[in-house]
Motif scaffolding. Structure first.
Motif, PDB file in Angstrom:
ATOM      1  N   ARG A  18      28.044  35.644  45.977  1.00 16.57           N
ATOM      2  CA  ARG A  18      28.301  36.938  45.322  1.00 16.57           C
ATOM      3  C   ARG A  18      27.290  37.183  44.204  1.00 16.57           C
ATOM      4  NH1 ARG A  18      31.068  37.954  40.767  1.00 16.57           N
ATOM      5  NH2 ARG A  18      31.743  35.802  40.665  1.00 16.57           N
ATOM      6  N   VAL A  19      27.052  36.119  43.402  1.00 15.72           N
ATOM      7  CA  VAL A  19      26.114  36.270  42.295  1.00 15.72           C
ATOM      8  C   VAL A  19      24.702  36.540  42.825  1.00 15.72           C
ATOM      9  CG1 VAL A  19      25.035  35.055  40.372  1.00 15.72           C
ATOM     10  CG2 VAL A  19      27.499  34.875  40.744  1.00 15.72           C
ATOM     11  N   ILE A  64      33.338  25.270  41.472  1.00 21.58           N
ATOM     12  CA  ILE A  64      32.830  26.595  41.795  1.00 21.58           C
ATOM     13  C   ILE A  64      32.784  26.770  43.307  1.00 21.58           C
ATOM     14  CG2 ILE A  64      30.835  28.112  41.657  1.00 21.58           C
ATOM     15  CD1 ILE A  64      30.218  26.789  38.969  1.00 21.58           C
ATOM     16  N   ASP A  65      33.394  27.837  43.763  1.00 23.84           N
ATOM     17  CA  ASP A  65      33.421  28.129  45.188  1.00 23.84           C
ATOM     18  C   ASP A  65      32.047  28.647  45.611  1.00 23.84           C
ATOM     19  OD1 ASP A  65      33.813  29.254  47.682  1.00 23.84           O
ATOM     20  OD2 ASP A  65      35.906  29.761  47.234  1.00 23.84           O
ATOM     21  N   PRO A  66      31.470  28.089  46.681  1.00 26.01           N
ATOM     22  CA  PRO A  66      30.159  28.569  47.137  1.00 26.01           C
ATOM     23  C   PRO A  66      30.130  30.073  47.388  1.00 26.01           C
ATOM     24  CG  PRO A  66      30.761  26.573  48.314  1.00 26.01           C
ATOM     25  CD  PRO A  66      31.942  26.931  47.460  1.00 26.01           C
ATOM     26  N   PRO A 123      34.107  41.241  40.444  1.00 22.35           N
ATOM     27  CA  PRO A 123      32.975  40.727  41.248  1.00 22.35           C
ATOM     28  C   PRO A 123      31.616  41.163  40.734  1.00 22.35           C
ATOM     29  CG  PRO A 123      34.492  42.067  42.588  1.00 22.35           C
ATOM     30  CD  PRO A 123      35.001  42.117  41.187  1.00 22.35           C
ATOM     31  N   ASN A 151      28.644  38.475  36.700  1.00 20.53           N
ATOM     32  CA  ASN A 151      28.031  37.271  37.260  1.00 20.53           C
ATOM     33  C   ASN A 151      28.660  35.993  36.717  1.00 20.53           C
ATOM     34  OD1 ASN A 151      26.281  38.779  38.783  1.00 20.53           O
ATOM     35  ND2 ASN A 151      24.683  38.755  37.205  1.00 20.53           N
ATOM     36  N   SER A 152      29.984  35.937  36.782  1.00 21.80           N
ATOM     37  CA  SER A 152      30.644  34.726  36.318  1.00 21.80           C
ATOM     38  C   SER A 152      30.960  33.854  37.516  1.00 21.80           C
ATOM     39  CB  SER A 152      31.936  35.070  35.578  1.00 21.80           C
ATOM     40  OG  SER A 152      32.630  33.873  35.299  1.00 21.80           O
ATOM     41  N   VAL A 153      30.498  32.603  37.469  1.00 20.47           N
ATOM     42  CA  VAL A 153      30.802  31.716  38.588  1.00 20.47           C
ATOM     43  C   VAL A 153      32.145  31.028  38.388  1.00 20.47           C
ATOM     44  CG1 VAL A 153      28.463  31.332  39.353  1.00 20.47           C
ATOM     45  CG2 VAL A 153      29.387  29.981  37.482  1.00 20.47           C
ATOM     46  N   GLU A 198      31.330  32.251  45.555  1.00 22.50           N
ATOM     47  CA  GLU A 198      31.012  32.884  44.268  1.00 22.50           C
ATOM     48  C   GLU A 198      29.509  32.910  44.058  1.00 22.50           C
ATOM     49  OE1 GLU A 198      33.255  34.368  42.351  1.00 22.50           O
ATOM     50  OE2 GLU A 198      34.637  33.856  43.964  1.00 22.50           O
ATOM     51  N   ARG A 217      34.865  32.555  38.471  1.00 24.51           N
ATOM     52  CA  ARG A 217      35.844  33.415  39.133  1.00 24.51           C
ATOM     53  C   ARG A 217      36.774  32.600  40.023  1.00 24.51           C
ATOM     54  NH1 ARG A 217      35.240  37.061  43.817  1.00 24.51           N
ATOM     55  NH2 ARG A 217      36.653  38.817  43.516  1.00 24.51           N
ATOM     56  N   SER A 218      36.194  31.664  40.781  1.00 23.60           N
ATOM     57  CA  SER A 218      37.028  30.945  41.747  1.00 23.60           C
ATOM     58  C   SER A 218      38.098  30.089  41.075  1.00 23.60           C
ATOM     59  CB  SER A 218      36.160  30.089  42.665  1.00 23.60           C
ATOM     60  OG  SER A 218      35.339  29.249  41.884  1.00 23.60           O
ATOM     61  N   ASP A 219      37.939  29.812  39.799  1.00 23.67           N
ATOM     62  CA  ASP A 219      38.967  29.053  39.084  1.00 23.67           C
ATOM     63  C   ASP A 219      40.288  29.833  39.029  1.00 23.67           C
ATOM     64  OD1 ASP A 219      37.169  27.128  38.621  1.00 23.67           O
ATOM     65  OD2 ASP A 219      37.133  27.300  36.432  1.00 23.67           O
ATOM     66  N   GLY A 266      30.739  24.119  50.992  1.00 27.99           N
ATOM     67  CA  GLY A 266      31.608  23.464  50.030  1.00 27.99           C
ATOM     68  C   GLY A 266      30.983  22.169  49.579  1.00 27.99           C
ATOM     69  N   PHE A 267      31.707  21.450  48.722  1.00 32.91           N
ATOM     70  CA  PHE A 267      31.077  20.288  48.101  1.00 32.91           C
ATOM     71  C   PHE A 267      31.381  18.975  48.810  1.00 32.91           C
ATOM     72  CE2 PHE A 267      30.967  23.427  44.706  1.00 32.91           C
ATOM     73  CZ  PHE A 267      29.596  23.439  44.522  1.00 32.91           C
TER      74      PHE A 267
END
Lengths: 271, 499, 303, 257
Positions: C50-51, C43-45, B102, B105-107, C47, B109-111, B412-413
């Motif tokens: 967190r950033v 990408i999960d929001p 965590p 700062n990699s986004v 995340e 991660r959720s993958d 979410g998207f």
């Protein structure tokens, strides 16, 4: 003599453009937004200035664009003049710490590359025509403030201001009735140059995608949209480019004219 | 001066990037531009061929357990980092654990987190890596393409600020040489590349943000490769010395409605607007026909594409009728588009005119990207927009859970608040199913459902148009993966590259 | 003189504080945040949140400003969100390119402005004056990006004389034409005013050759307003630099700055605004000092 | 020693052509102080400038002759003209506040004509400049000061020193005291008289002030609307003016004084 001819020429052009802008709905042969699948076509009898990439009539868009560009220029300049005159008048009239703090604020604004400030504020406000006017005005009042302050510092020394004070005129009355009218010459010059500057700034904002937004046309965003078509549809860029140039030139000419009429040094004759 | 040098140096590919490289570390980078350069320097366990099929890269082979939860990767043994150290399973485990950290700062991660639980990576021996998933997960394999970074250079360092990010060391066909901020990145050939030594002496990636300038540079023979705006397509095709390629990409552009807004609650209203949309005119005016009208939330080149969906062919009369049926006398709404994207701005302006013809009044509001996202992504219900033009870049896996599942709202998207029980169930099922044919059927149904509901009006599938100078050879077959799938095979004609 | 410079240097401190506060507020109040760059359905929001927290953006703005200020006083301007580099390094890589462009344009502008302004004034209303009057008005009236693209089309695509990107020539010409115009007008105006002064007639009455009258007596006085204008035009140069840097793919600071604004890359924005403010202030200070050197009245008043 | 014949100067302005000097003829005798009297706008200053061909556009000398040592100044090539300016004929101007270049030291400004006309080294020129300063009663130690460090009267002395630097034969003084206080006026007039004798000068003194003319001048020329209306010995003109215009001027002065 020659310059005044230029100034009259400038005034005439501005008057014509203003008329065209006001009567755009009457004069424009088409709706400025009406698209056609034909895409860009060169000038013809149907479309005197051709059509743009979406098939819209460039003449009609130019006419409506005149409304936008001229009002962006004018309103931005009015905002800048109001702010600048107020700040400069107060600073120049009261002097002391009031002057000091206003002029420091002017320094702060001056030390900013205004493009950053404009972009940041535009991002905050989201771009639309009113915000474009507002933002350009808000970032271009400092020159006027310095100028008015300078004039006021000079005028403050003059006898008639002393006299006005002696007969008990209030501060506001002295500022607005006695001092401001005497500083109007340089302010008018600043206004014409400021309006020219605002029109150019709007086009630079368009380059960044932050100018007047579609489907509204301004000369600035017409020019910007056209840049990808410079080779295929040169009329798309030549027309708004020329309009901007001629307008800005006219305003400069008017400014120069006013400046020369005001400056007695240029008009010396025998003793 | 810089340019003169290029002509002197034989065998250098003069590539171009339409923006700035920000960071050369696949764990951290998020932009296509950095990724393009990373592709030359780094390798993943797997990669994709021209048809977007998974093929081995750093992993020579892999097996999944029967329950689909345990994956074992057998790594190649002939791979070396550019600094000469051997590549091992430690590097792979290090890379994925870095992404999952965590603090990094990699986004991405959720993958690698499924149902809230991270995938566990373990080195079984020097050349074997094991990944344990909490549940079977179909998109897992395509996510193994992440570029692997070296543990011996990054272990124990703060990845976010490591100087490595600026001077990367990878295993790929090209070795990083030089990065002049905002100007160019140069890489040189890796003669020991495990898939064969590259034929190019190197690649110079020139950063040219302005599209027009990029085109001019290509025409002036200053670069070998550039994107071509559709309106210049015909002219560039005729131009001597340049060959223009067009190919489909995994992307679709849409007009999305806020279904939480009563204006769009009635399906007939959305259908009416779909009938009022002349997609052909859009594509013709904006792209000179070099894009295709879209009909579903996928792309024709996706393996899960299904053309059998409701299409709503242009029919303004039908649109008027539907609006009347829905009892809508006057409809007025605002379309948001992001600033700086001329195509979408034009689309909004054209839609405005098209909808005017059926009596619908549209306002266009152009907003800066960040500001627009703030509105669309704000985790609140209802959201403060009516309609928005956006695009989705698709992953290689058809999974569209995060876009369409009702759980992905308001955070979410699924920001349009699409909610369809059947689609929810199918999306869940699609993720858990591993058989490709089964999945194809599932997604075909999903696309049909969504197209019928028209939460978006699907506008167009763009094409990539790329101009390449004739001196460049060894390109791969034009396809969604681009023209440089096998970089090591690309060469410059008549250039003498020292072995 | 020393007191004058010292006094001016002291004024810089509140000025920089004001600028930092203003730009901090303006950039933070703009909607959106740096994670907008990462929009991607995969990408999960969470995340992104967190950033954001990793960057300290979950703190109140006021606290963020104080933290920034504290670090800035120690000359630590933080790290860029996009590159992870210290802002100082990131800017340091770009600044030389912007300075190269600006300073060479500055010098070129002076080299052209002064003689042209002088000749135009001395030969008022001659064809030379009229030609340059026209050119400078046109130069002022053409939007920079348009001029840049036109020059590129003509000199790179049609004539093949100059490279379109990565070469100093075209951006330099574009930038110089932009700043040339106004300055030439000022120089001409100042010169005209000076030429009407009594001391010019005195100089002629002494029998001095016209050359000496113009360059020794008139020019030194006419340079005074030009110096001031030069100082004041610095912020515009930065603005112009951005457009020019984008068109000609010039890796300078202006482009970095505007990109940082679009990306909400706060540390970089702050770094660039502060740096350009300092450059502008120092530029104005230098202009004032130059003014004082040329004009003995100022020099002695401040003694 | 200076003969002016039929000199005319026109100004071309927006409203048309103004005949500022209209066919003026007079002469200056050696060692005399000739007064040129006129109201503002009478063309007297233009006449003064015309004598050294210093009329700027939009003005132009249209006809006449100005004979100095047998040569016509109006026909001289530029180079020769420059040898006359400052060296043989020098001028002292109306306003000492604008006549000195603010960015050059007074020493520099006085030295300029010396270096130019006498072709001497700077060191020597500096000595001569100091001498000129002494002649106008300014401390030569102030040679490196700038104009703004002097008062108005002092500046006018500097201007006079500058004019005297090359020992000219003729001095044209164009209202050199109007910008100054009355007491300082008197000092400057006294100085002029003193240096006239010391340097053996002939002076043309241009003014609108009949009082000064009476104190200073041997002869007077009265100008009105660009033309000479009366000419003669000062006391004769003053005591028995022939022309009505002159009479009016004299009456004015009598009333005041």
């Amino acid at each position: 003599m020659r310059r005044n001819k230029a100034a009259i020429f400038g005034l005439a052009i501005m008057a014509i453009f203003l008329g065209l802008a006001i009567f755009a709905p009457v004069i424009a042969p088409y709706s400025p937004d009406e698209i056609s699948s034909a895409g860009a076509s060169p000038p013809s009898w149907q479309h005197l200035f051709g059509t743009d990439d979406l098939g819209r009539d460039v003449l009609s868009r130019s006419l409506y664009g005149a409304r936008i560009s001229l009002s962006v220029g004018a309103v931005a300049v009015v905002i800048a003049l109001l702010l600048g005159t107020l700040a400069g008048a107060v600073a120049g009239y009261y002097g002391g710490w009031v002057d000091g703090s206003i002029m420091r604020a002017v320094d702060v604004m001056f030390a900013f590359p205004s493009i950053f400030l404009i972009l940041a504020i535009q991002a905050m406000l989201t771009p639309n025509i009113y915000n474009v006017m507002f933002v350009i005005g808000l970032t271009s009042w400092m020159g006027v403030a310095r100028l008015v302050r300078g004039e006021f510092l000079r005028i403050r020394q003059l006898q008639y201001v002393e006299a006005a004070r002696a007969i008990g005129c209030g501060d506001l009355r002295i500022i607005f009735r006695h001092m401001l009218p005497n500083a109007q010459g340089p302010i008018i010059v600043a206004a014409t140059l400021g309006m020219a500057g605002a029109i150019l700034t709007e086009s630079a904002l368009s380059f960044l995608g932050m100018g007047v937004q579609p489907p509204m046309s301004s000369w600035g965003n017409m020019l910007m949209d056209s840049q990808a078509y410079m080779r295929d549809a040169p009329w798309m860029s030549i027309i708004p480019g020329l309009l901007i140039m001629v307008t800005v030139l006219s305003l400069y000419f008017i400014g120069e004219g006013v400046r020369e009429t005001l400056s007695p040094k240029e008009r010396h004759a025998g003793s | 001066m810089a340019i003169a040098m290029d002509f002197d140096q034989e065998g250098i590919l003069r590539s171009s990037l339409n923006g700035e490289v920000s960071i050369l570390n696949p764990v951290l980078s998020t932009d296509n531009i950095s990724s393009a350069v990373e592709g030359a320097i780094f390798n993943g366990l797997i990669t994709f061929n021209e048809k977007l099929e998974v093929i081995p890269e750093l992993a020579a082979s892999w097996q999944a357990s029967k329950d689909g939860k345990t994956w074992t990767f057998n790594l190649r043994r002939d791979v070396f980092w550019h600094d000469g150290r051997p590549f091992t399973s430690e590097d792979v485990v290090f890379t994925y654990n870095a992404i999952l950290n965590p603090k990094v700062n990699s986004v991405r991660r959720s993958d690698y987190i499924i149902n809230g639980q991270p995938i566990k990576f373990k080195a079984l021996d020097k050349y074997t890596v094991q990944a344990v998933l909490p549940v079977p997960f179909a998109p897992f394999l395509v996510r193994m393409g992440m570029g692997i970074v070296p543990k011996h250079l990054l272990g124990g360092k703060d990845l976010n600020t490591a100087s490595f990010n600026r001077r990367p060391v990878g295993t790929g066909p090209f070795i990083f040489k030089e990065w002049t901020s905002g100007d160019h990145v140069t890489v040189v050939r890796n003669p020991k590349y495990f898939l064969g030594a590259p034929k190019l002496a190197g690649i110079k990636y020139k950063m040219i943000a302005d599209d027009n300038s990029q085109l001019v540079a290509l025409e002036a023979d200053e670069i070998d490769e550039a994107g071509i705006p559709p309106k210049d397509y015909e002219r560039m095709k005729k131009k001597a010395g340049i060959k223009v390629y067009d190919y489909d990409v995994l992307l679709y552009i849409y007009l999305g409605f806020n279904l939480a807004n009563p204006k769009f609650a009635d399906l007939r209203v959305r259908q009416a607007l779909a009938y009022a949309t002349d997609k052909k005119q859009l594509v013709d005016l904006i792209f000179k026909g070099l894009a295709s009208p879209a009909s579903a939330p996928t792309a024709p080149i996706s393996w899960a594409y299904n053309s059998n969906v409701p299409k709503y062919e242009y029919n303004p009369e039908r649109a008027k009728k539907l609006l009347k049926e829905a009892g809508v006398n006057s409809l007025e709404f605002t379309i948001l588009v992001n600033q700086g994207n001329k195509e979408r701005e034009k689309a909004a302006v054209i839609l405005q005119q098209q909808y005017k013809k059926v009596g619908v009044n549209v306002k266009v509001r152009v907003m800066e990207w960040s500001a627009l996202l703030k509105i669309v992504n704000a985790p609140k219900d209802p959201k403060e927009f009516e309609a928005v033009i956006m695009g989705w870049s698709l992953g290689l896996d058809p999974d569209a859970y995060s876009i369409w599942h009702s759980s992905q709202y308001p955070a979410g998207f699924n920001f349009v608040k699409y909610s369809n029980k059947k689609v929810d169930r199918l999306l869940d099922q699609g993720r858990l199913t591993t058989d490709k044919n089964e999945r194809k059927k599932i997604y075909a149904k999903i696309w049909q459902e969504i197209a019928a509901d028209q939460p978006y009006i699907f506008l167009w599938y763009p094409k990539a148009l790329t101009g390449i100078r004739d001196r460049v050879g060894g390109l791969s077959k034009p396809g969604p993966a681009g023209l440089f799938v096998h970089l090591e095979k690309v060469f410059i004609r008549n250039a003498q590259v020292r072995p | 003189m020393r007191k004058f410079v010292l006094n001016r240097l002291l004024q810089i401190i509140p000025l920089l504080l004001g600028i930092s506060l203003l730009s901090f507020l303006v950039t933070r109040l703009a909607p959106g945040d740096p994670t907008a760059l990462f929009i991607d359905p995969n990408i999960d929001p969470l995340e992104l949140a967190r950033v954001r927290a990793n960057w300290g953006l979950d703190q109140p703005i006021f606290i963020q400003y104080l933290v920034w200020l504290k670090n800035a006083l120690l000359l630590d301007f933080g790290r860029s969100y996009t590159t992870g580099l210290p802002v100082i390094t990131e800017i340091g890589e770009r600044l030389p390119m912007t300075l190269l462009l600006m300073i060479s344009s500055f010098i070129l502008t002076l080299l052209i402005t002064i003689p042209v302004g002088v000749i135009s004034a001395v030969k008022k209303n001659s064809w030379f004056d009229n030609l340059f009057t026209f050119i400078s008005f046109a130069g002022m009236a053409i939007p920079t990006f348009w001029l840049g693209l036109m020059l590129m089309l003509v000199f790179s695509v049609k004539l093949h004389w100059l490279p379109a990107v990565g070469n100093l020539a075209l951006p330099l010409i574009t930038m110089t034409i932009g700043s040339l115009a106004g300055l030439t007008r000022y120089q001409r105006g100042a010169m005209l005013e000076v030429l009407n002064q009594e001391y010019i007639r005195v100089a002629r009455a002494k029998g001095l050759p016209e050359r000496v009258v113009i360059f020794k007596h008139a020019l030194r006085n006419a340079l005074l307003p030009t110096i001031t204008i030069l100082g004041l035009s610095l912020p515009d140069l930065f603005g112009g630099a951005f457009v020019i840097e984008t068109i000609f793919a010039w890796p300078g600071m202006g482009r970095l700055g505007v990109q940082a604004i679009f990306q909400r890359n706060y540390p970089t924005i702050m770094g660039i605004v502060m740096l350009s403010a300092i450059l502008i202030i120092v530029g104005n200070l230098l202009a004032d000092i130059a003014y004082a050197i040329v004009d003995p009245r100022i020099r002695y008043e401040k003694k | 020693m200076l003969e002016v014949r039929n000199l005319s100067v026109n100004y071309y302005v927006d409203e048309g052509t103004v005949n500022a000097v209209a066919g003026v003829t007079f002469n200056l005798k050696e060692g005399e102080i000739l007064g040129i009297l006129g109201e503002s706008g009478s063309g007297k200053s233009t006449l003064g400038f015309a004598l050294l061909r210093l009329v700027d556009r939009p003005g132009e000398i249209v006809s006449g002759e100005i004979i100095l040592n047998g040569l016509d100044i109006l026909l001289m090539p530029e180079r020769e003209l420059r040898r006359v300016r400052g060296a043989q004929i020098a001028m002292v101007f109306q306003d000492p506040f604008t006549a000195l270049n603010p960015v050059l030291t007074i020493g520099e400004q006085i030295m300029e004509p010396i270096v130019l006309h006498q072709g001497v080294k700077r060191g020597e020129a500096r000595a001569k400049a100091a001498e000129a300063l002494r002649a106008v009663k300014i401390d030569p130690a102030r040679i490196d000061d700038y104009p703004h460090q002097f008062s108005g009267g002092m500046r006018q002395r500097v201007v006079i020193a500058m004019a005297l630097a090359c020992r000219p034969k003729i001095l044209i003084a164009d209202e050199p005291t109007t910008a100054l206080d009355v007491t300082i006026q008197a000092e400057i007039l006294a100085l002029l008289r003193e240096i006239k004798n010391q340097f053996n000068l002939s002076i043309i003194y241009i003014t609108h002030n009949f009082g000064i003319i009476r104190q200073l001048c041997d002869r007077v020329v009265v100008m009105h609307r660009g033309a000479i209306v009366e000419e003669g010995k000062t006391h004769l003109v003053f005591d028995q003016p022939k022309e009505p215009y002159t009479k009016k001027l004299v009456d004015c002065l009598r009333e005041l004084g």
